[in-house]
Design a protein around this motif. Structure first.
Motif: not given
Length: 521
Positions: A40, A121-122, A192, A130-131, A126-128, A124
């Motif tokens: 991240e 995108p690849e 996003n 990443k957005e 936190d999804s937020k 791993e």
């Protein structure tokens, strides 16, 4: 106060080989795509690297404002550096260094954005977070392509990191393809990005200066406006005025939009963050080249524009724009306050007889100089703290005032001219100008177009906007309007069709067989 420091980061791919199969050469001081894009933190640093591209000389450190302002009818070159004079005369050669720097800076931002959009995108993470990383990358790529489109007319559309040698020789895209990509990126960013970073979770929490949903919406509306898709443009602007993103407002003091003391304020929708070495460190000017942790994050605009004796004075306001500010008195009989925030001039009736920290007016009483984006009038004794090219003033790319006037323009083009009046008046009210509905009631569409041309000239003089307005309005190809432009600024006497754009750099044409020259080459 500066709350967001750009991280300097080089994103490189090193390919090392040897005739010995078992010899593995890796530089421990450099990272490759195999050892980077894993965490991240890598994603956040990759995004920060895109912002860093906006700080170099070809972008907003100096040349993008200079090459853009210089082509307007409100600014003219006054420099021994001939490129800065010739750009305003529309005769700049494709071998010019400054246009090479601008081209390089824009594509550097594109390259770094593509890295983030392809690699993050690849990861791993936190999804937020990443957005937000992907949203910022798409937004900043859209802004880079907006600059490429409006300055160079037609350019290659590069959307992924190069994988083969052929990928480095991208063909010229159509103008419509470029606009379509700008819109697609801004829509993605809009979906996003957060409204702000106050309530997000992650390392970017609370950081000011990052792209937001409001910034993506404003630039999306602007892109539609430039494409003459008036209904779509109006829809986006309305979200910012009285819709779900209506948190912006005009600052009471116009000069607050160009002061280092009031940055990232209620009117600012997006701005490029500069800072002094005292604030964020740095010992080497951030002109460009290989990034270094020793880079400063300073702007050269102030010193480039500042008056003789305090800066280079490479440009001067035209006499036309100076007189345009005096065309209409305020409701209390005074001068439009935007005049002395934009132009330094000797105005004893307005108690304007000094410069910087109280220095008596040092020039001929008829002389005029740029004041916007300089430290003149803000209590500073010099332009660059006794040095040169050392400004911390953020460059505002989108202000709420622009949203209001662009919304008014879209309404007028939709034959809703009377509805445009209140949004223009909001901007006029800050300048203490009379009610436009009383002064010029019931204007038709063409009259309102002309009025908006006047209003935008006064509100956005010396803000890298005017030439783009002139081009998109078609004034250069209207004989009557072109005659008016020539009367505003003699530089337009040497304009010839197609030369409103910057020429594609000759160095690029020499190495890329698939790159087409534009109308300015």
């Amino acid at each position: 106060m500066k709350t967001y420091k750009y991280i300097l980061l080089t994103l490189t791919i090193l390919v090392l080989g040897s005739c010995e199969k078992d010899l593995n050469l890796l530089n421990p001081n450099s990272q490759t795509t195999d050892t980077y894009w894993l965490t991240e933190q890598h994603a956040l640093e990759g995004v920060n690297a895109i912002y860093n591209s906006f700080l170099i000389d070809g972008y907003y450190m100096r040349m993008t404002p200079g090459l853009t302002d210089g082509r307007g009818d409100d600014f003219t070159g006054d420099s021994p550096w001939l490129d800065l004079v010739q750009v305003g005369q529309f005769v700049l050669m494709p071998t010019s260094g400054p246009i090479e720097w601008a081209w390089s800076a824009y594509y550097q931002a594109v390259y770094r954005s593509n890295q983030v959009l392809a690699r993050v995108p690849e990861i791993e993470m936190d999804s937020k977070v990443k957005e937000r990383c992907l949203g910022q990358a798409a937004f900043l790529r859209a802004i880079a392509y907006f600059h490429l489109k409006t300055n160079f007319q037609k350019v290659p559309l590069v959307l992924t990191p190069a994988q083969t040698q052929e990928d480095y020789y991208a063909p010229t895209a159509t103008e419509q393809e470029i606009w379509d990509q700008i819109v697609a990126d801004l829509k993605f960013a809009q979906s996003n990005l957060p409204v702000d970073y106050n309530n997000v979770s992650g390392a970017d929490q609370g950081q000011v200066g990052r792209a937001t949903k409001g910034a993506a919406t404003a630039f999306l509306g602007k892109a539609y406006l430039y494409m003459k898709q008036w209904d779509l443009s109006a829809t986006e602007f309305k979200k910012l005025i009285d819709g779900p993103l209506s948190g912006y407002s005009l600052m009471a003091n116009y000069r607050d939009n160009f002061s280092p003391h009031t940055e990232n304020n209620a009117e600012s929708i997006f701005e490029v963050q500069f800072a002094t070495p005292d604030e964020v460190g740095g010992t080497v000017k951030n002109y460009g080249g290989e990034p270094s942790s020793a880079w400063m994050q300073v702007s050269s605009v102030g010193h480039t524009y500042a008056m003789d004796g305090f800066g280079y004075s490479d440009f001067l306001p035209t006499r036309w724009i100076y007189e345009e500010y005096k065309e209409e008195k305020t409701v209390d009989g005074g001068l439009d306050p935007r005049l002395l925030a934009t132009i330094a001039s000797y105005e004893p009736t307005e108690n304007s007889t000094t410069v910087y920290a109280g220095v008596p007016w040092p020039h001929a009483e008829t002389a005029i100089y740029p004041r916007k984006y300089t430290h003149d009038g803000l209590g500073f004794e010099s332009e660059s703290q006794g040095s040169v090219e050392l400004s911390e003033i953020n460059y505002r790319l989108m202000r709420y005032a622009d949203v209001l006037l662009m919304y008014a323009e879209a309404l007028n083009e939709l034959d809703r001219t009377q509805e445009a009046y209140p949004y223009i008046q909001m901007v006029r009210d800050r300048a203490k100008l009379p009610d436009l509905a009383d002064v010029k009631p019931n204007m038709n569409k063409q009259q309102m177009r002309d009025q908006l041309g006047h209003e935008r000239a006064l509100e956005f003089a010396i803000e890298s906007i005017r030439i783009h307005d002139i081009v998109r309005w078609g004034w250069l190809y209207d004989d009557a309007k072109l005659s008016i432009l020539k009367s505003h600024d003699p530089d337009f006497n040497t304009w010839t069709p197609g030369k409103e754009y910057l020429p594609i750099p000759q160095t690029e044409l020499d190495v890329n067989p698939n790159l087409e020259p534009n109308s300015a080459n």
